[in-house]
Design a protein around this motif. Structure first.
Motif, PDB file in Angstrom:
ATOM      1  N   ASN A 246      39.092  -2.722  -9.813  1.00 20.21           N
ATOM      2  CA  ASN A 246      38.500  -4.051  -9.719  1.00 20.21           C
ATOM      3  C   ASN A 246      37.257  -4.043  -8.827  1.00 20.21           C
ATOM      4  OD1 ASN A 246      39.139  -7.047  -7.997  1.00 20.21           O
ATOM      5  ND2 ASN A 246      38.466  -7.003 -10.111  1.00 20.21           N
ATOM      6  N   ILE A 247      37.331  -3.302  -7.724  1.00 15.47           N
ATOM      7  CA  ILE A 247      36.162  -3.155  -6.849  1.00 15.47           C
ATOM      8  C   ILE A 247      35.026  -2.466  -7.616  1.00 15.47           C
ATOM      9  CG2 ILE A 247      35.294  -2.051  -4.751  1.00 15.47           C
ATOM     10  CD1 ILE A 247      38.128  -2.350  -3.587  1.00 15.47           C
TER      11      ILE A 247
ATOM     12  N   ARG B 108      33.355  -4.953  -9.957  1.00 13.93           N
ATOM     13  CA  ARG B 108      32.472  -5.876  -9.244  1.00 13.93           C
ATOM     14  C   ARG B 108      31.200  -5.164  -8.772  1.00 13.93           C
ATOM     15  NH1 ARG B 108      33.810 -10.794  -7.312  1.00 13.93           N
ATOM     16  NH2 ARG B 108      35.848 -11.656  -7.894  1.00 13.93           N
TER      17      ARG B 108
ATOM     18  N   LYS C  82      36.492  -5.520  -1.104  1.00  6.28           N
ATOM     19  CA  LYS C  82      36.386  -6.493  -2.192  1.00  6.28           C
ATOM     20  C   LYS C  82      35.753  -7.788  -1.694  1.00  6.28           C
ATOM     21  CE  LYS C  82      39.030  -9.040  -5.660  1.00  6.28           C
ATOM     22  NZ  LYS C  82      40.317  -9.203  -6.358  1.00  6.28           N
TER      23      LYS C  82
END
Length: 362
Positions: free
Chosen positions: A157-158, A161, A301
């Motif tokens: 997920n990081i 992004r 994050k």
């Protein structure tokens, strides 16, 4: 008058008409309230001297999350299961994208006012949600926003992004500064911290890819803290904004509260929160160690979340919520400064978790 203000005036009249029909009451006054970043909230004054809150949700092709459905159905579930420290959901119109809730009269809670008592309230609220995991229809609730149940999922997920921010054009000064931060500061820190996490997981005989056990999952507002709380005149604290609510990792719920940049709390208060949560989640045997391992990842994050104002579709949502044109460059430079401070904080303590991971003594 800017385009957002013109559109806002038109929308206000439509909200008044739609909510009057939903409630079956004449609305004598409508006032935009709150400082939300994703939706518009109005105070409705009705003919029978009653008050309600109407929330109009941002909807755009770039935003796949059904914010209205998530929040309204989640609050219905909580209310029906005895959770009353939330606004009562009244009625919703999915076609119009609007929901009506109980109007909560009170004041925002500022960080300087937070004491042990307020910390106990938020911890007890999260633990109350955890007790609802086995209730009827809890399985119908969604996953919390960006909920991942493995360390590898969080890292992925990081990465997602990071790639989104890295792909933005860099022809303006603020975007040039963003690119420099991402490549010169963030990327090396991320590489160092990811390596450390892998080593800690290996030492603890924990998995990078395997999902956590069911007992380590919980129900969470996801975006949770005193920034989304109102203190009634009688002192009762009511929690609002459940657009990101759903099933989540207990470690994420803890780490996010400790890290959330919207409310800066004293270290002793954060330690108390952690102790309360670990004591309440005592059946999760590896939770304290997992919190220590994922804490710096969620810090990374948060660095990237703080940079959402560089992303065009996120700027659209901010403009919609505030019903005004944004000073984009000024806002972006402010957010970049916050991201830099967050990164320095994580780099300073990722090898030595700052809250000790202690559990309360009997």
């Amino acid at each position: 008058m800017n385009i957002f203000s013109q559109e806002a005036d038109h929308l206000t009249a439509k909200v008044q008409s739609a909510c009057s029909a939903l409630l079956g009451l004449e609305i004598t006054d409508i006032e935009k309230i709150g400082g939300g970043r994703n939706s518009r909230v109005y105070k409705l004054s009705c003919e029978n001297s009653s008050y309600y809150a109407a929330k109009v949700y941002f909807r755009h092709n770039s935003d796949k999350r059904n914010r209205l459905e998530t929040e309204f159905s989640s609050l219905q579930f909580l209310w029906e299961n005895g959770v009353k420290s939330i606004p009562q959901p009244i009625v919703a119109d999915s076609n119009f994208g609007c929901a009506v809730y109980e109007y909560i009269s009170g004041e925002k809670i500022i960080p300087q006012e937070v004491t042990n008592n307020e910390i106990d309230v938020v911890a007890n609220f999260l633990l109350q949600l955890a007790e609802l995991k086995s209730r009827e229809n809890s399985h119908l609730l969604p996953l919390a926003s960006e909920a991942f149940f493995s360390v590898g999922g969080v890292v992925g997920n990081i990465e997602q992004r990071y790639k989104r921010l890295s792909a933005l054009p860099n022809s303006e000064a603020s975007y040039i500064a963003l690119e420099k931060f991402l490549t010169a500061d963030f990327r090396p820190a991320w590489s160092k911290i990811a390596t450390w996490c892998q080593e800690r997981l290996s030492q603890s005989q924990m998995s990078w890819d395997a999902e956590i056990e069911e007992e380590e999952k919980t129900l969470s507002p996801s975006d949770f803290g005193f920034h989304n709380a109102i203190r009634r005149d009688n002192g009762e604290i009511i929690f609002v904004d459940f657009e990101y609510f759903g099933w989540d990792d207990q470690a994420k719920a803890i780490a996010d509260f400790l890290l959330h940049p919207a409310v800066e709390l004293g270290e002793s208060l954060k330690q108390r929160f952690l102790d309360q949560m670990l004591g309440g989640f005592k059946d999760s045997r590896h939770l304290a160690e997992r919190v220590e391992i994922v804490y710096p990842l969620f810090g990374l994050k948060w660095c990237l979340i703080l940079l959402n104002e560089f992303v065009p579709q996120d700027l659209l949502r901010r403009g919609f919520a505030q019903a005004s044109d944004l000073d984009r460059s000024k806002l972006q430079i402010e957010q970049l400064a916050k991201a830099k401070r967050m990164l320095q904080k994580i780099l300073a303590n990722y090898e030595q978790f700052p809250y000790g991971g202690r559990t309360p003594k009997n």
